[in-house]
Design a protein around this motif. Structure first.
Motif, mmCIF file in Angstrom:
data_model
loop_
_atom_site.group_PDB
_atom_site.id
_atom_site.type_symbol
_atom_site.label_atom_id
_atom_site.label_comp_id
_atom_site.label_asym_id
_atom_site.label_seq_id
_atom_site.Cartn_x
_atom_site.Cartn_y
_atom_site.Cartn_z
ATOM 1 N N PHE A 83 -10.163 7.734 2.284
ATOM 2 C CA PHE A 83 -9.907 6.559 1.442
ATOM 3 C C PHE A 83 -10.323 5.273 2.153
ATOM 4 O O PHE A 83 -10.906 4.372 1.536
ATOM 5 N N LEU A 84 -10.030 5.171 3.441
ATOM 6 C CA LEU A 84 -10.421 3.979 4.191
ATOM 7 C C LEU A 84 -11.941 3.826 4.225
ATOM 8 O O LEU A 84 -12.471 2.708 4.118
ATOM 9 N N LEU A 85 -12.648 4.932 4.367
ATOM 10 C CA LEU A 85 -14.106 4.884 4.378
ATOM 11 C C LEU A 85 -14.644 4.431 3.034
ATOM 12 O O LEU A 85 -15.594 3.642 2.957
ATOM 13 N N VAL A 86 -14.030 4.908 1.961
ATOM 14 C CA VAL A 86 -14.447 4.476 0.619
ATOM 15 C C VAL A 86 -14.162 2.989 0.425
ATOM 16 O O VAL A 86 -15.008 2.234 -0.084
ATOM 17 N N TYR A 87 -12.992 2.548 0.850
ATOM 18 C CA TYR A 87 -12.659 1.131 0.711
ATOM 19 C C TYR A 87 -13.632 0.257 1.507
ATOM 20 O O TYR A 87 -14.052 -0.807 1.041
ATOM 21 N N ALA A 88 -13.960 0.719 2.720
ATOM 22 C CA ALA A 88 -14.918 -0.042 3.535
ATOM 23 C C ALA A 88 -16.264 -0.148 2.827
ATOM 24 O O ALA A 88 -16.917 -1.202 2.854
#
Length: 851
Positions: A375-380
């Motif tokens: 999820f953090l990678l997608v948000y980034a």
């Protein structure tokens, strides 16, 4: 559009291990990252029509298919794992409430559900099937179910808040599993107590009783962050919303603000009323202190089930969007199928199957770190997409949501990346590696899209900025590089010449020019536009780093003038004109035999006309051809004439293992003016520079430069050789010098010239030479006999071994235009039978001995 998870139970878990201070810090960090991402989501969502796919759709349309497809797969996996995570959490809550305690064969009261790995997997499968049914019915029933769950959770929150004030202090027995049965610990609800608050201010990380693992800041944050990922639920439903650009910003921002306030309020209330043992050992303690315990249980179940459904339906929409975009070909073809109402039922079923596989992991916190990293990678990447659109300054990027800047995008990217590695460096590194593999696979395997590429907008923005900084007034000879304009009549007969000039450009500008002999006044539209794609495909196929410049003109000479005047931009303009040689050789189709096309199963798929028939008249006269050379020199452009370059098989010549190695022969003397032979004038040094540049190209590094020094008897050849050798040393050029006696050749010139080699020149000739120094036009074109030129040609041929390519001095065309055919005739005699040859005339200083 936002989805609530279970704020009460999640807040208790975080506060129990991290304490109030660190819990508030976790919420602040998590919601800072989420807030920055929400601003980016709102900006992209209000910049145009959205379709199914949510974040995947936004990223793919902004950053292109490679990034979009890669992040789409990772976002799909994140939602799949998230759905499994919430199902496992719900199973854990159900078993905690209704499971038979360890060590007992038969439960008492409501404790009727057996506990084991397989039973819990069965419960999870049943709950997941319930989510599947709702998602198969469609988005409308899901929206109604979500709204009903929202009302239930809101009621539960109200009840819990009242319970903190209405419930009296009580002791809560906690039954914990143990290797020999179970053990009982006592937690306590103290009511509002300053002592309890003080005890809960600092961190007190302990073993998680559900997994047996020691908790830390990063592991607690990983679990907590998963409770905040519902911000993408609305954007994932973008294809099912009537007005996504209206609903997504308002729903998402409202959900974020609401949940942030709830988390902080609950954290404070729990710290002030519950001791550490209760918070750490019993994640369902709110039932024990509630004024109406069944409602709390219903609320937790409803919120968790809602989150599981949200992730499942989000994963199905992402999978459907990926399949519809054909980025993975037949691999996802099944996911395209929809019901009569447009619900992607096959994508839902496939997503359900993958979630079912993830359920075999069995423990909630086992997959929490992976889900959080994804999820953090997608948000980034969402922040990166918004940042790229903002930096590209494209006129069509006009989001109606304006509460963002490139600073918020950068902060969002930085926050996501930092937290990824703080939570799990291994998971973060593995996720980035997986993303890189997907990027490479899609780059080489996926079909080209019509969505537009943000990379092109960013490149344009940066190139324009740097071109404005490239000031021609600051040019220095030390940093000179060849910038080529190669005129091509038909690429079918010039493939190897195009490749050869690509080796000569030395990272400089390279332009393929073509003149179409038509009059725009008599045409309905520009005929060059349909040809542009064929030329660009040619550049791609030949793997040359060149631009294409096409023009319409009444004559080839006028067209070349146009291109010399207009090609390039700012400080990047062609300084060297390259032409094929003008002779009577029949054109050969070298394009079909070129290695770039010879391995293809079909014919050359480029829309170039057939070659001119040998008997057909040329489009260019000899006089006009020489006029082009004269025009370029007047415009202070260097000129290269390439003869028989199509016969150069570079791959064979330069890769053959036989000795001697391939050679480049350099004749830096004007062979048509033996009476003024100099090796250090501007043109000679330019010729030497071009040969050296070719030798520096990667494909030509095995070749050896051989420099020919023409000497006459009594002219101290060793002194000339030493002087030339010193010049090469100063220029850092490694070349072998070969002395060539040419008395027999020059004698033919002097016989025609009517003067001894060492005698004084006649007065008229002296005047001519003085004029030559002023206007730099040779005055002796008519004084060079064919016999002399043929002797010079023979002198060149006699030098062995046969070189790969020769560089010869190109004299200036005569001032008298009536002598153009004679001038061209002399060049033809000089280069006849020499094989691949380049005639060079330089007008600019290009060598430097300075540091």
């Amino acid at each position: 559009m936002g989805t609530l998870t279970s704020p009460p139970s999640l807040a208790g878990f975080v506060v129990g291990h991290a304490g109030l201070y660190q819990a508030l810090a976790m919420f602040a960090v998590a919601y800072f990252i989420i807030g920055m991402t929400v601003l980016s989501v709102c900006a992209i969502a209000t910049n145009g029509a959205l379709d199914a796919g949510g974040a995947y759709y936004m990223i793919s349309r902004a950053l292109g298919p490679e990034f979009g497809g890669s992040i789409g797969i990772m976002f799909f996996l994140a939602n799949v794992c998230g759905s499994a995570l919430y199902v496992l959490g719900l199973v854990e809550a159900v078993v905690d409430s209704f499971g038979i305690p360890p060590g007992q064969k038969v439960g008492t009261g409501v404790h009727v559900l057996p506990q084991s790995y397989w039973y819990e997997l069965l419960y999870g499968t049943v709950l997941l099937a319930l989510c599947l049914i709702v998602c198969l019915v469609g988005a409308s029933i899901y929206a109604k179910a979500t709204f009903l769950i929202f009302l239930i959770v809101a009621g539960v929150l109200g009840t819990i808040l009242v319970s903190f004030f209405a419930t009296r202090p009580i002791g809560v027995p906690i039954r914990l599993p143990h290797f020999n049965g179970s053990e009982i610990e006592n937690g306590s609800f103290t009511g509002f107590s300053l002592a309890t608050l003080r005890d809960n201010l600092g961190g007190g990380y302990a073993v998680d009783y559900t997994t047996g693992q020691m908790m830390s800041f990063s592991s607690v944050f990983a679990v907590m962050f998963n409770g905040c990922t519902g911000i993408m639920a609305g954007s994932n439903m973008s294809g099912d919303l009537k007005r996504p650009s209206y609903s997504i910003p308002r729903g998402t921002i409202s959900a974020v603000l609401f949940t942030y306030l709830v988390y902080n309020l609950l954290a404070f209330l729990m710290c002030a009323t519950c001791n550490r043992t209760l918070l750490q050992k019993d994640y369902g303690f709110l039932r024990d202190i509630s004024i109406f315990p069944p409602l709390v249980t219903v609320g937790i179940y409803a919120a968790t089930l809602s989150a599981a459904m949200s992730n499942l339906i989000g994963a199905s929409r992402i999978l459907y969007a990926l399949a519809r975009d054909d980025l993975f070909g037949r691999a996802l073809a099944l996911a395209k199928k929809t019901s009569a109402s447009g619900n992607p039922v096959m994508a839902v079923i496939l997503s359900w199957l993958v979630v079912q596989l993830v359920l075999f992991s069995g423990k909630l916190n086992t997959i929490a770190g992976v889900v959080t990293t994804f999820f953090l990678l997608v948000y980034a990447t969402v922040n990166l997409a918004c940042l790229a659109l903002e930096w590209a300054s494209a006129p069509n990027f006009r989001p109606t949501f304006r509460y963002f800047t490139w600073h918020t995008c950068l902060l969002g990217i930085a926050g996501c990346c930092v937290m990824m590695f703080l939570i799990s460096p291994v998971s973060a590194s593995a996720s980035l590696g997986f993303l890189l593999l997907l990027l490479l696979a899609l780059h080489y395997l996926s079909p080209s899209s019509t969505w537009g590429y943000i990379s092109q907008a960013l490149i344009f923005h940066q190139v324009r900025k740097y071109l404005l900084m490239l000031d021609v007034r600051k040019d220095h000879v030390k940093f000179w590089r060849p910038q080529m304009l190669l005129m091509v009549q038909n690429p079918r007969s010039s493939a190897r010449l195009i490749d050869f000039v690509n080796d000569l450009k030395k990272s400089g500008l390279y332009v393929l020019g073509h003149v179409e002999l038509q009059d725009l006044d008599t045409l309905p539209s520009d005929p060059l536009q349909p040809q542009q794609d064929s030329w660009l495909s040619l550049v791609d196929k030949l793997n040359v780093k060149a631009f294409v410049s096409l023009t319409l003109a009444p004559s080839v000479r006028h067209g070349v003038r146009q291109l010399l005047f207009t090609s390039g931009l700012g400080g990047m303009r062609p300084n060297t004109l390259v032409l094929g040689f003008y002779d009577d050789a029949a054109p050969q189709d070298g394009l079909a035999r070129h290695p770039a096309f010879s391995s293809a199963r079909e014919e050359v798929p480029l829309g170039f006309p057939a070659l001119r028939a040998p008997a057909a008249p040329k489009l260019l006269s000899a006089r006009e051809y020489v006029g082009i050379v004269a025009d370029a020199l007047k415009m202070l452009r260097n000129v290269l004439l390439a003869r028989q370059l199509e016969s150069l098989d570079k791959a064979w010549e330069l890769r053959r293992a036989a000795s001697p190695p391939p050679t480049i022969h350099v004749w830096p003397v004007n062979l048509l003016r033996p009476d003024s032979a100099r090796y250090a004038d501007t043109c000679s040094l330019f010729l030497l520079q071009m040969a050296c540049v070719l030798n520096m190209a990667r494909a030509w590094r095995r070749a050896r430069l051989r420099l020919f020094l023409c000497v006459e008897a009594g002219a101290m050849p060793h002194a000339q050789e030493e002087k030339l050798r010193q010049l090469l040393k100063d220029l850092r050029i490694q070349a072998q010098i070969q002395l060539v006696p040419w008395d027999a050749v020059t004698r033919l010139h002097w016989q025609t010239h009517q003067g001894p080699p060492g005698g004084p020149a006649p007065a008229g000739e002296a005047a001519e030479e003085e004029e030559e120094e002023v206007v730099n036009f040779p005055a002796n074109t008519t004084q060079v006999s064919d016999e002399y030129v043929c002797a010079a040609n023979k002198l060149i041929l006699e030098q062995s071994p046969t070189p790969t390519v020769r560089f010869l001095y190109l004299p200036r065309p005569p001032a008298d235009t009536s002598l153009y055919p004679l001038y061209l005739h002399q060049l033809e005699l000089l280069t006849r039978g020499l094989g691949p040859t380049v005639l060079v005339h330089g007008v600019s200083a290009v060598t430097s001995t300075q540091l």
